[in-house]
Design an enzyme around this catalytic site. Structure first.
Site, PDB file in Angstrom:
ATOM      1  N   SER A 166       0.832  -1.212   0.000  1.00 46.32           N
ATOM      2  CA  SER A 166       0.000   0.000   0.000  1.00 46.32           C
ATOM      3  C   SER A 166       0.860   1.253   0.000  1.00 46.32           C
ATOM      4  O   SER A 166       2.084   1.203   0.201  1.00 46.32           O
ATOM      5  CB  SER A 166      -0.884   0.020   1.239  1.00 46.32           C
ATOM      6  OG  SER A 166      -0.080   0.295   2.380  1.00 46.32           O
ATOM      7  N   LYS A 167       0.183   2.366  -0.212  1.00 47.68           N
ATOM      8  CA  LYS A 167       0.848   3.666  -0.213  1.00 47.68           C
ATOM      9  C   LYS A 167       1.500   3.912   1.154  1.00 47.68           C
ATOM     10  O   LYS A 167       2.583   4.478   1.245  1.00 47.68           O
ATOM     11  CB  LYS A 167      -0.213   4.733  -0.482  1.00 47.68           C
ATOM     12  CG  LYS A 167       0.281   5.862  -1.342  1.00 47.68           C
ATOM     13  CD  LYS A 167      -0.846   6.776  -1.718  1.00 47.68           C
ATOM     14  CE  LYS A 167      -0.466   8.200  -1.359  1.00 47.68           C
ATOM     15  NZ  LYS A 167      -1.571   9.127  -1.331  1.00 47.68           N
ATOM     16  N   ARG A 168       0.782   3.476   2.176  1.00 49.33           N
ATOM     17  CA  ARG A 168       1.301   3.655   3.542  1.00 49.33           C
ATOM     18  C   ARG A 168       2.646   2.952   3.736  1.00 49.33           C
ATOM     19  O   ARG A 168       3.549   3.480   4.376  1.00 49.33           O
ATOM     20  CB  ARG A 168       0.304   3.108   4.571  1.00 49.33           C
ATOM     21  CG  ARG A 168      -0.885   3.985   4.821  1.00 49.33           C
ATOM     22  CD  ARG A 168      -0.823   4.620   6.221  1.00 49.33           C
ATOM     23  NE  ARG A 168      -0.615   3.667   7.305  1.00 49.33           N
ATOM     24  CZ  ARG A 168      -1.562   2.958   7.888  1.00 49.33           C
ATOM     25  NH1 ARG A 168      -2.804   3.079   7.464  1.00 49.33           N
ATOM     26  NH2 ARG A 168      -1.279   2.145   8.876  1.00 49.33           N
TER      27      ARG A 168
END
Ligand code: GLU
Length: 512
Positions: free
Chosen positions: A265-267
Site C-alpha cells: 500500500s501507499k502507507r
C-alpha cells in the site's frame, strides 16, 4: 503458419502508473518479444469522470524510460487503431446491440433512487452483497420485466437507460488461467454488470472484450485484481460468438507488503521511504508530488531486472538479467501463483550491480553533473579516477558525490565518535613519519608505494599498522569508513596528503 502472438497493456489514465502496472507492462513486453509477437498499448479512458490530464504522457514516458515501448499504441499508431477507447466509442454500440438482439443483454431504466432502494431492501433482508442479478432483476425496471411497447416508448422518449449483461442463473463458468490453473465460478455469484452507460459510453468490461477481439489479442496478461472479472469476460466472449478466439489469460500475483502481510500500500511506501511510481508525479489537483524510482536514482535496467523478479524467476540461481536476457528466458509457466514481497533492498542491490557495470567514463558524467550544480569543475580524468574508487560503495549515482566529497575537499571536521575510539598517540606518530616519507618521495605517488611507505612508517614507530589504520583513514577523509584507502591516496597525491596530515595532526592533536 502459427498465429502471431499479440498482447496488450491497457492502463486507464487515472493518475501516475503504479509500479505494479509497470510490472504488468514489462511481463507483456517480455512475453511478446520472446514469442516474436507484438506488444500493444491501449488507453482505457471510457470513464471520463476518472480521467486525469497528463496521465497518458506519464505512461508513455515511463515505458520509454524503461526501454519497453509498445509496438502499437496511440502514439505509434498501428493497423488496429485507434488505440484510445474514447476514440472508439461508435464501435462498441454495435456489439451491445448484438448482445441485446441475442438476448444476452437488456435495457434497464432504474433510477439511482430505485437502485438505492433495492440495495436497502436487500440489506434489510440480510443479503450480504446486494446485487442487480438474475434474481433481483425480476423486480426492477428493465426490458425483461416491462412490456415491449413500454420499453419501446421509453427508448423513443429518450429516457435514460443502461444496457446490462444478462448473466445466466445457473451455470458453472470455467476458464483456464496460465498462472492459476482452472478457475471455476458459479454464475449465481456474478451480477448483471452494466455494459453501456447512460452517457452512451461502454464500461470497461464491454470495451475491453470488444477491443481485445478486434485487436486480435492472443494473451491477456494482467494483475490478479482482474481475476474476479474474468468469468464475466469469458461469458461475453461466448455471447458475442468469439469463444474460439478467446485469448489465454494469465493473472499476475499480487505485490505484497515488505513483510509479506497483505497487499502493498501507499502507507508501506511512505513508512519505508520507497517510491511506488516509476517517475515522480505531480497530482494536478492537489499539486502534491509523489517520488519516483527514476528521481531517487534508480537506473532503468536495475528497475527492469527487479520488477521481472517480482513474481517470476528463471528456475535457476541467476539474478542479473539485461532486458534482452529476460526476453530470452521469460515464460508464463515460471510466473508464481502466490503474492510476492516488495523488498526495496533488493531493488537497491540491483541498482548497485548495474551502477558498477557502467564504465568510469559514463559514471564520471553523473559526478561532473552533480559537481556542476555546486559550481565545481574538475578534469575528466580526475572524475573518472574518483568514480572508479567510489562506485564500489555507491547505491545511486548521487552517492558518488555525496559519499565522495572528501576526494575533492579536505575534511574540515572529523567524525568525533571514530576520533574518540581510534585516534591516539601511535596514530599521530605513524602519520608524522608517513608525512616525512611522502615529502622525500621523488616520483608521483601510486597506490602500491602509498601502502609500502605507510607500512614502513608503522614499523619504524613500532606500531602495528592494523591498529592505526582507521585513524589514518579518519585523518585523511574525516570519517571512519570508505573506499580502498590506498587508491584514494593515489588520487589525492602526495602534496594533498601531506597537507591533510598536517591539518589533522593540528586538529586532532598529537598526544591522543
Ligand atoms: N483498464 C484496466 C486497468 O486499468 C485493464 C485491465 C485489463 O488488463 O484487462 O488495469
Amino acid at each position: 503458419m502459427s498465429q502471431e502472438v499479440r498482447v496488450r497493456f491497457a492502463p486507464s489514465p487515472t493518475g501516475a502508473l503504479h509500479i505494479g502496472g509497470v510490472r504488468t507492462a514489462l511481463y507483456n513486453y517480455l512475453f511478446a518479444k520472446k514469442q516474436g509477437g507484438k506488444f500493444l498499448l491501449r488507453i482505457e479512458d471510457t470513464d471520463q469522470a476518472r480521467f486525469v490530464p497528463g496521465a497518458e504522457d506519464y505512461i508513455k514516458e515511463a515505458l520509454d524510460w524503461m526501454g519497453i515501448s509498445p509496438d502499437e499504441s496511440p502514439w505509434h499508431g498501428g493497423p488496429h487503431g485507434p488505440y484510445r477507447q474514447s476514440e472508439r466509442k461508435s464501435i462498441y454500440k454495435e456489439y451491445a446491440m448484438d448482445l441485446l438482439e441475442k438476448g444476452h443483454a437488456y435495457y434497464a431504466f432504474d433510477t439511482a433512487e430505485e437502485l438505492d432502494a433495492m440495495r436497502q431492501r436487500l440489506t434489510a433482508a440480510r443479503v450480504v452483497s446486494p446485487q442487480y442479478n438474475s434474481i433481483t432483476r425480476t423486480q426492477m425496471k428493465n426490458s425483461l420485466t416491462l412490456p415491449a411497447d413500454e420499453v419501446k416508448a421509453r427508448l423513443e422518449a429518450g429516457e435514460p437507460y443502461v444496457i446490462r449483461v444478462k448473466i445466466p442463473r445457473k451455470e458453472e463458468v470455467r476458464l483456464q488461467d496460465k498462472v492459476r490453473g482452472w478457475v471455476m465460478v458459479h454464475s449465481n455469484t456474478l451480477d448483471d454488470k452494466v455494459l453501456m452507460k447512460s452517457d452512451g459510453m461502454p464500461t470497461y468490461h464491454l470495451a475491453n472484450i470488444v477491443d481485445d477481439h478486434l485487436m486480435k489479442i492472443t494473451h491477456v496478461i494482467r494483475g490478479e485484481e482482474w481475476l474476479p472479472s474474468a468469468p464475466l469476460h469469458v461469458l461475453l466472449y461466448r455471447f458475442l460468438g468469439w469463444e474460439e478466439s478467446m485469448p489465454t489469460f494469465a493473472h499476475l500475483p499480487l505485490l505484497l507488503k515488505p513483510d509479506g502481510n497483505g497487499k502493498l500500500s501507499k502507507r508501506d511506501a511512505e513508512k519505508h521511504g520507497f517510491p511506488l511510481f516509476p517517475m515522480s508525479w505531480t497530482d494536478p489537483d492537489s499539486g502534491q508530488v509523489a517520488d519516483g524510482f527514476r528521481d531517487q536514482g534508480y537506473l532503468p535496467e536495475a528497475l527492469v531486472n527487479f520488477l521481472a523478479f517480482l513474481g517470476w524467476n528463471p528456475g535457476d540461481h541467476r539474478e542479473l538479467f539485461t532486458l534482452e536476457e529476460l526476453v530470452e528466458a521469460f515464460t508464463l509457466e515460471r510466473i508464481g501463483k502466490s503474492g510476492t514481497k516488495f523488498d526495496i533492498n533488493k531493488a537497491k542491490w540491483y541498482n548497485e550491480q548495474y551502477l558498477r557495470k557502467k564504465s568510469d567514463h559514463e559514471l564520471a558524467a553523473y559526478l561532473t553533473a552533480d559537481l556542476k550544480k555546486e559550481g565545481i569543475q574538475i578534469p575528466q580524468d580526475n572524475a573518472e579516477k574518483i568514480v572508479s574508487v567510489m562506485k564500489e560503495r555507491a547505491t545511486f549515482p548521487a552517492d558518488l558525490w555525496k559519499e565522495g566529497r572528501f576526494m575533492i575537499f579536505a575534511p574540515e571536521t572529523f567524525d568525533t565518535q571514530v576520533a574518540e575510539k581510534k585516534w591516539n598517540a601511535d596514530a599521530a606518530k605513524v602519520l608524522t613519519a608517513y608525512s616525512e616519507k611522502l615529502e622525500a618521495l621523488q616520483e608521483p605517488l601510486d597506490a602500491a608505494t602509498a601502502k609500502e611507505l605507510l607500512a614502513v612508517s608503522a614499523e619504524e614507530c613500532g606500531v602495528k599498522l592494523g591498529k592505526v589504520m582507521q585513524a589514518v583513514r579518519l585523518a585523511i577523509t574525516g570519517v571512519g569508513a570508505g573506499p580502498d584507502l590506498m587508491q584514494v591516496f593515489e588520487i589525492l597525491g602526495k602534496e594533498e596528503l601531506i597537507k591533510r596530515i598536517g591539518f589533522s595532526l593540528k586538529t586532532l592533536g598529537i598526544a591522543g
